[in-house]
Design a protein around this motif. Structure first.
Motif, short mmCIF file in Angstrom:
data_model
loop_
_atom_site.label_atom_id
_atom_site.label_comp_id
_atom_site.label_asym_id
_atom_site.label_seq_id
_atom_site.Cartn_x
_atom_site.Cartn_y
_atom_site.Cartn_z
N ALA A 17 0.82 -1.21 0.00
CA ALA A 17 0.00 0.00 0.00
C ALA A 17 0.86 1.26 0.00
O ALA A 17 0.52 2.26 -0.65
N ALA A 18 1.98 1.24 0.71
CA ALA A 18 2.84 2.43 0.78
C ALA A 18 3.44 2.75 -0.58
O ALA A 18 3.50 3.92 -0.98
N GLU A 19 3.87 1.72 -1.31
CA GLU A 19 4.44 1.97 -2.64
C GLU A 19 3.38 2.50 -3.60
O GLU A 19 3.65 3.42 -4.38
N VAL A 20 2.18 1.93 -3.56
CA VAL A 20 1.12 2.39 -4.45
C VAL A 20 0.73 3.84 -4.13
O VAL A 20 0.49 4.64 -5.04
N ALA A 21 0.70 4.17 -2.85
CA ALA A 21 0.38 5.54 -2.46
C ALA A 21 1.44 6.53 -2.95
O ALA A 21 1.13 7.63 -3.39
N ALA A 22 2.70 6.11 -2.89
CA ALA A 22 3.80 6.98 -3.32
C ALA A 22 3.95 7.02 -4.83
O ALA A 22 4.41 8.01 -5.39
N ASN A 23 3.55 5.94 -5.51
CA ASN A 23 3.71 5.83 -6.96
C ASN A 23 2.49 5.12 -7.54
O ASN A 23 2.48 3.90 -7.66
N PRO A 24 1.45 5.85 -7.91
CA PRO A 24 0.21 5.22 -8.40
C PRO A 24 0.43 4.30 -9.61
O PRO A 24 -0.36 3.38 -9.82
N ARG A 25 1.50 4.51 -10.37
CA ARG A 25 1.75 3.64 -11.53
C ARG A 25 2.11 2.21 -11.11
O ARG A 25 2.12 1.31 -11.93
N ALA A 26 2.38 2.02 -9.82
CA ALA A 26 2.71 0.68 -9.32
C ALA A 26 1.48 -0.17 -9.04
O ALA A 26 1.60 -1.38 -8.81
N ARG A 27 0.29 0.42 -9.07
CA ARG A 27 -0.89 -0.27 -8.54
C ARG A 27 -1.22 -1.56 -9.28
O ARG A 27 -1.78 -2.48 -8.69
N SER A 28 -0.90 -1.65 -10.56
CA SER A 28 -1.25 -2.85 -11.32
C SER A 28 -0.08 -3.82 -11.49
O SER A 28 -0.20 -4.83 -12.18
N ALA A 29 1.06 -3.53 -10.85
CA ALA A 29 2.26 -4.34 -11.07
C ALA A 29 2.16 -5.70 -10.39
O ALA A 29 1.63 -5.83 -9.29
N VAL A 30 2.69 -6.71 -11.07
CA VAL A 30 2.79 -8.06 -10.53
C VAL A 30 4.19 -8.58 -10.87
O VAL A 30 4.60 -8.59 -12.04
N LEU A 31 4.92 -9.00 -9.85
CA LEU A 31 6.25 -9.59 -10.03
C LEU A 31 6.14 -11.10 -9.86
O LEU A 31 5.65 -11.58 -8.84
N ARG A 32 6.59 -11.85 -10.86
CA ARG A 32 6.62 -13.31 -10.78
C ARG A 32 8.08 -13.76 -10.86
O ARG A 32 8.85 -13.26 -11.70
N ILE A 33 8.43 -14.72 -10.02
CA ILE A 33 9.81 -15.19 -9.91
C ILE A 33 9.85 -16.70 -10.06
O ILE A 33 8.98 -17.41 -9.53
N ALA A 34 10.82 -17.19 -10.80
CA ALA A 34 11.02 -18.63 -10.96
C ALA A 34 12.51 -18.93 -10.96
O ALA A 34 13.34 -18.07 -11.30
N GLU A 35 12.85 -20.15 -10.59
CA GLU A 35 14.25 -20.58 -10.52
C GLU A 35 14.49 -21.74 -11.46
O GLU A 35 13.68 -22.67 -11.54
N ARG A 36 15.61 -21.68 -12.16
CA ARG A 36 15.99 -22.76 -13.09
C ARG A 36 16.43 -23.98 -12.29
O ARG A 36 17.25 -23.88 -11.37
N THR A 37 15.90 -25.13 -12.64
CA THR A 37 16.34 -26.37 -12.03
C THR A 37 17.52 -26.94 -12.82
O THR A 37 17.97 -26.33 -13.80
N ASP A 38 18.00 -28.10 -12.42
CA ASP A 38 19.08 -28.71 -13.19
C ASP A 38 18.55 -29.74 -14.19
O ASP A 38 19.32 -30.48 -14.80
N ALA A 39 17.22 -29.74 -14.41
CA ALA A 39 16.63 -30.66 -15.40
C ALA A 39 16.95 -30.16 -16.81
O ALA A 39 17.08 -28.95 -17.03
N PRO A 40 17.09 -31.06 -17.77
CA PRO A 40 17.32 -30.63 -19.14
C PRO A 40 16.11 -29.88 -19.68
O PRO A 40 14.98 -30.08 -19.23
N LEU A 41 16.37 -29.01 -20.64
CA LEU A 41 15.28 -28.28 -21.27
C LEU A 41 14.40 -29.23 -22.07
O LEU A 41 14.89 -30.27 -22.57
N PRO A 42 13.13 -28.92 -22.23
CA PRO A 42 12.30 -29.70 -23.14
C PRO A 42 12.91 -29.74 -24.54
O PRO A 42 13.59 -28.78 -24.95
N ALA A 43 12.65 -30.80 -25.25
CA ALA A 43 13.22 -30.94 -26.60
C ALA A 43 12.86 -29.76 -27.49
O ALA A 43 13.65 -29.35 -28.36
N SER A 44 11.68 -29.19 -27.28
CA SER A 44 11.25 -28.08 -28.13
C SER A 44 12.07 -26.81 -27.91
O SER A 44 12.05 -25.92 -28.75
N LEU A 45 12.77 -26.71 -26.76
CA LEU A 45 13.55 -25.51 -26.45
C LEU A 45 15.05 -25.74 -26.50
O LEU A 45 15.81 -24.77 -26.49
N SER A 46 15.48 -26.97 -26.51
CA SER A 46 16.92 -27.24 -26.43
C SER A 46 17.58 -27.14 -27.81
O SER A 46 16.91 -27.02 -28.82
#
Length: 316
Positions: free
Chosen positions: A287-316
């Motif tokens: 709420a504090a960030e949105v109040a200070a910067n209204p452009r933040a109100r719709s932001a969504v941060l998604r985070i993922a980590e790479r495993t040690d599995a091989p890439l799918p054949a379609s991407l490798s």
């Protein structure tokens, strides 16, 4: 004009994004959307002396701003982040420990009337992130037919009056008065769209749609996510900040596709396949960030980590 005084940019989810992407301080990182360098400077402040950060941006003004960073660990590339694999390969980098993408339009782009991103100011109807190439919004509206214009506004703006707006745009063009200014587009949409959500300008969705189309933003995102996955070392992180549902849906689906196993109904007891990503969740601005910067109100941060599995054949 003094950009630092006139066009300030407040970085959204600054600490959260850096915390999310920084897997190891001595690693190699990509800031695929340098903008005005808020995330990059925060990353550099936390990188070890042997760490490395490569900034990427399509906007020549952003690239010029990046030149002010006098740090041997940092370099800037003028390109779209969809090209990161090729551009990093040319620098001898084939694997990285983190990729950060902030998909929002920067405040200097929005607030500069000459860029044509905002209906709040009159200016040329341009909207290109990279002003050195490609078709402007005015160019697109000058040559596209009614069906194509309506599809762009409907698909990228989720505008229910897309057909009426496209018809009005083409009628004006055929009358010998094609649109070349942001005020002209705003006024035309205001006359055409009779109802709108409280507090939202009638032109909001149309401007968003044209910007996404002109810059091929969704194609860039899909290609950039694939490039990031190919580049990430095991344990490396992907962090993406989205600002509207069209972007966030694609990021969410991409992470889910590579982090969630689907049960094979033909072999329900078979061991699950190895997956290339591990979802680390999403973060929303407080709420504090949105109040200070209204452009933040719709932001969504998604985070993922790479495993040690091989890439799918379609991407490798």
């Amino acid at each position: 004009m003094n950009e630092s005084a006139e066009f300030r940019h407040t970085t959204v989810l600054l600490n959260e994004a850096v915390d999310g992407v920084l897997a190891r301080p001595d690693g190699v990182y990509v800031d695929g959307t340098f903008g005005r360098g808020g995330h990059s400077r925060a990353l550099l402040a936390r990188l070890a002396p042997q760490g490395r950060l490569i900034g990427i941006d399509r906007d020549p003004e952003a690239v010029a701003a990046a030149m002010a960073i006098a740090d041997p660990r940092f370099s800037i590339v003028h390109a779209g982040f969809a090209e990161m694999a090729e551009r990093l390969g040319a620098l001898g980098v084939h694997q990285v420990d983190g990729v950060l993408l902030d998909l929002g339009v920067s405040s200097p782009q929005i607030d500069n009337p000459e860029r044509g991103f905002s209906f709040r100011f009159d200016g040329p109807l341009d909207m290109r992130m990279d002003t050195t190439r490609g078709e402007s919004a005015a160019d697109f509206l000058a040559r596209a037919d009614e069906r194509e214009i309506a599809q762009v506004i409907r698909d990228y703006g989720e505008e229910r009056f897309a057909g009426q707006i496209a018809k009005a745009l083409v009628a004006r063009r055929e009358a010998g008065a094609p649109l070349t200014r942001t005020d002209e587009l705003r006024e035309l949409v205001a006359r055409t769209v009779k109802t709108r959500e409280p507090g939202q300008d009638p032109a909001t969705r149309t401007f968003q749609a044209l910007r996404i189309h002109v810059n091929r933003e969704l194609e860039q995102l899909e290609q950039g996510l694939i490039a990031a996955l190919r580049l990430l070392a095991p344990g490396g992180r992907l962090a993406v900040i989205s600002f509207h549902s069209l972007e966030d849906r694609r990021v969410k689906q991409f992470i889910a596709a590579h982090s969630k196993a689907e049960v094979d109904r033909r072999a329900p007891f078979a061991p699950p396949p190895a997956l290339a990503l591990r979802s680390l969740g999403r973060v929303m601005p407080g709420a504090a960030e949105v109040a200070a910067n209204p452009r933040a109100r719709s932001a969504v941060l998604r985070i993922a980590e790479r495993t040690d599995a091989p890439l799918p054949a379609s991407l490798s």
